[in-house]
Structures are given as structure tokens and as C-alpha cells.
Design an enzyme around this catalytic site. Sequence first.
Site, short mmCIF file in Angstrom:
data_model
loop_
_atom_site.label_atom_id
_atom_site.label_comp_id
_atom_site.label_asym_id
_atom_site.label_seq_id
_atom_site.Cartn_x
_atom_site.Cartn_y
_atom_site.Cartn_z
CB SER A 127 49.77 41.15 38.74
OG SER A 127 48.64 41.40 37.94
C1 LIG Z 1 45.48 43.18 37.01
S1 LIG Z 1 45.48 43.98 35.49
C2 LIG Z 1 46.44 42.92 34.46
C3 LIG Z 1 47.90 42.96 34.74
C4 LIG Z 1 48.73 42.53 33.57
N1 LIG Z 1 48.56 41.16 33.22
C5 LIG Z 1 50.19 42.88 33.72
O1 LIG Z 1 51.05 42.03 33.50
O2 LIG Z 1 50.47 44.02 34.03
C6 LIG Z 1 43.84 43.64 34.85
C7 LIG Z 1 43.62 44.17 33.45
O3 LIG Z 1 42.40 43.64 32.96
C8 LIG Z 1 41.88 44.61 32.09
N2 LIG Z 1 40.46 44.33 31.83
C9 LIG Z 1 39.38 44.62 32.61
N3 LIG Z 1 38.26 44.23 32.00
C10 LIG Z 1 38.62 43.68 30.82
C11 LIG Z 1 37.90 43.07 29.76
N4 LIG Z 1 36.57 42.96 29.78
N5 LIG Z 1 38.60 42.59 28.72
C12 LIG Z 1 39.96 42.70 28.66
N6 LIG Z 1 40.69 43.26 29.65
C13 LIG Z 1 40.03 43.74 30.71
C14 LIG Z 1 42.10 45.92 32.82
O4 LIG Z 1 42.02 47.03 31.94
C15 LIG Z 1 43.50 45.67 33.39
O5 LIG Z 1 44.47 46.20 32.54
#
Ligand SMILES: C[S@@+](CC[C@H](N)C(=O)[O-])C[C@H]1O[C@@H](n2cnc3c(N)ncnc32)[C@H](O)[C@@H]1O
Length: 387
Positions: free
Chosen positions: A97
Amino acid sequence: MIEQDSRLSQLAIDLNHALIERLAATGKLTTRSWRTAFEDVPRHLFAPRFTLPDNLGGHALDVADSAHREEWLRAVYHDEALLTVFDEREMATTSCSAPSVVATMLESSQATDGDAVLEIGTGTGWTAGLLSHRLGSEAVTSVDIDPRCVAEARERLNHLGLDPTLTVADGYLGYPARAPYDRIIATASLRRVPPVWLQQVRPGGTILTDLRGDFAGNLARLTVNKDGSASGRFLPERVNFMPLRSEEEHLHELPELASRAVSAPGPHRRTNLGPVALRKWEFAFLAQLSIPGARAGRIRIKGGPMYFCLTDPRSESWARVELEAGDADREVTQGGDRRLWDELEAAYELWTRLDQPQPVDFTITVSPGGGQSVTLPAIDKQWSLPL
Ligand SMILES: C[S@@+](CC[C@H](N)C(=O)[O-])C[C@H]1O[C@@H](n2cnc3c(N)ncnc32)[C@H](O)[C@@H]1O
């Protein structure tokens, strides 16, 4: 990989310092302890390879490519989301992000000494690293649905001497094994607050999440009450996370509805409302509440005009307006049980009549049974979630 190159190592320190100064100057990073975390947990260690967003060229960079290593490093310290994993349709499923968004989430989380935190969406591990630096690894749990993200994040964090609990799990279900938490922070967007999260946060604890549908949404912070309900409001800070991928959040897909929307006959009439209205974020927010589950998109059939379409898979309703039509001759054609454009017009009329309320004017309540509503207290009007 840049540790052996003293010039690049120094450049990384300088770029990180400049980024932190920018975040502080714009009021995104205000707390001393979070600032120290940004200094000691540098972003470049979490983004060895990524694709830049389109506004920065849209090309891929990799630390392993020695010819472009400096370009890679400079790109890491832009205040932009870096796309790190794609699915088979070339849609990004994970990103690191944007630093201003990460700072906003951490500052808005109200996390402080002694708090136990659950992060939903480990991604690259950067946010988990910042949390672990600030609160101690023992206090931090982070889950991601993508096993590769979790494995890579663990390696990066361990390299820095950080060891939070990282697990592959569907964050929609929280992570009961380590509950209760003082804070849940979701770095993926949802259409409603998962009811089980309320059971995993202790009374007085908070949930910070981007509540979002196809048109719009925003960051909401809720406090869990003693009776198991939660209440809070939308915050003024703007974020825009990628959607959580979960069976629980799955929206009924209806691909043929899009082609029906551009070609099916239906009653038509003139409309004063152009699609451009939805570019106003504050209006799009109210429109999202008013037409939950609706999708918006631009569609062209070969050789024909470009249409802006609204579709609602649940009721199989659709509406189209020609995008290039001028104000004087703009027509809307609609089909299905719902008149989606009429609903959009009614939302616009309400938004104007109420003096254009902002997301921050809306509160949100979740009952222990899971029922959730957004309220505009000024007129005591309510909308139900999911968005
Ligand atoms: C915007 S990224 C997060 C960025 C992260 N916090 C960082 O510091 O890099 C969103 C994340 O949510 C995860 N995600 C999507 N659906 C999910 C779910 N049902 N449960 C857990 N994680 C999920 C994706 O795989 C992705 O890695």
C-alpha cells in the site's frame, strides 16, 4: 541485495528520510513512535519486485535487475501503491500500500503500548513489520489468504529480527485462535463488517476498515461495545484498498448482464444527471449507500457508442446512458425490476437537498447479530449494509 552497495544503501536511507519528512509535513505521520517505525522498517525491504501503477509508467521493476536497481529503489519511495501479485486475468491481488495510506491506517488505528492487533491482509508484510516494531512481535497477528504472501512476508520480517504471528487464513472470519484483540486493522476493503470480528475484539477495542462497494466507500472506525455491538463513523482520511477476496463476500456475477445493458431495448427518457456526477467522491458515497450491490462500468459494442452502465446482478436490472451525449440530449434506457438510474437521480436529489453531506457525516452501527446500518444523524435516515 543493496546492502553490499554502500552508495545505494545510503540512497535508501536518504529516500526513506525524505519520504518520512513528506508524510510528516502533510500531517499523515504525526506520532513519534510510528515515525521511528518507518525509519527502522524501511519499505524497500518489503518490495523486491513490483509493477508500478499506470501513472508512473506501469512497468515492472526488480531489485535483481542490477541495470535498473537505482530506478527500482527510487520507485519504492514514491508515495504510490506497488502492485506485487497478479491473478490469471492480470488483476492485481496484492500490493504494498502507498506509504501515506499505511501511515493513515497506523495513526487512525489508535494502537498503543500493550495492544494486541490483528491485521487482515499481510500482503508484503510491511504494515505487519511497522506494527511489530511499535508494539512488539508478540502483540501482532497478521493473516492473508495467499500462502505465498505469508511465506515471503515471514522471511522479510525474520530478516529484520521481527517475528509476529503470520497465518494463511480467510480474514473475513478473523483469527479466533489469537483473540481477543484490542484492534483489528483491515488492509483490504469490505462491503460490510464481518460479524465474527465483533466477537474477537474486546469491549472498548476498535475495528478499522475500508467499507467499500463498486462506486465508493471510505475508512470507518468502530468501537466494540460491552453488549457485543459496535458503533463508529467514517473518517475524513481517504483510502482505497483492493477488495477482500472471500467466499463470504462473493457477489453474484452475471457476465451477460453487461451485454444486455448496452444492447437490450427498454423504456427511455431524457435525464439531466450525467455519469460525471459519480466522480464526486462525496456523492458517490451516498449513491453507494442508496444503490447497494450495483456495479458501474463503461461498455462499448463494436462500432457503437460508448455507454456508461449501471447493473445490479441480484435483480438483473440495468441502465445505460451514452457517455459522449451532451447535457441537452442525454437519454437513459433502463431494464429489469429496478430502475437504477431513477434511484441514482433520487440519491443525487437527496444529496443536493441535504447540502452535500460528506462521508464523515455518517455513523455506522453493527448489532451483535450482524445487522448493520449507516445513519445520517442530521436527518435520522438509515441505509443497510452490505454496500
Ligand atoms: C492491499 S494488500 C495489503 C497490503 C499489506 N498490508 C502491506 O503492508 O503490504 C491486500 C491483501 O489482502 C489480502 N487478502 C485478500 N482477501 C483476503 C482474505 N479473504 N483474507 C485475508 N487476506 C486477504 C490479499 O492477498 C492482499 O495481500
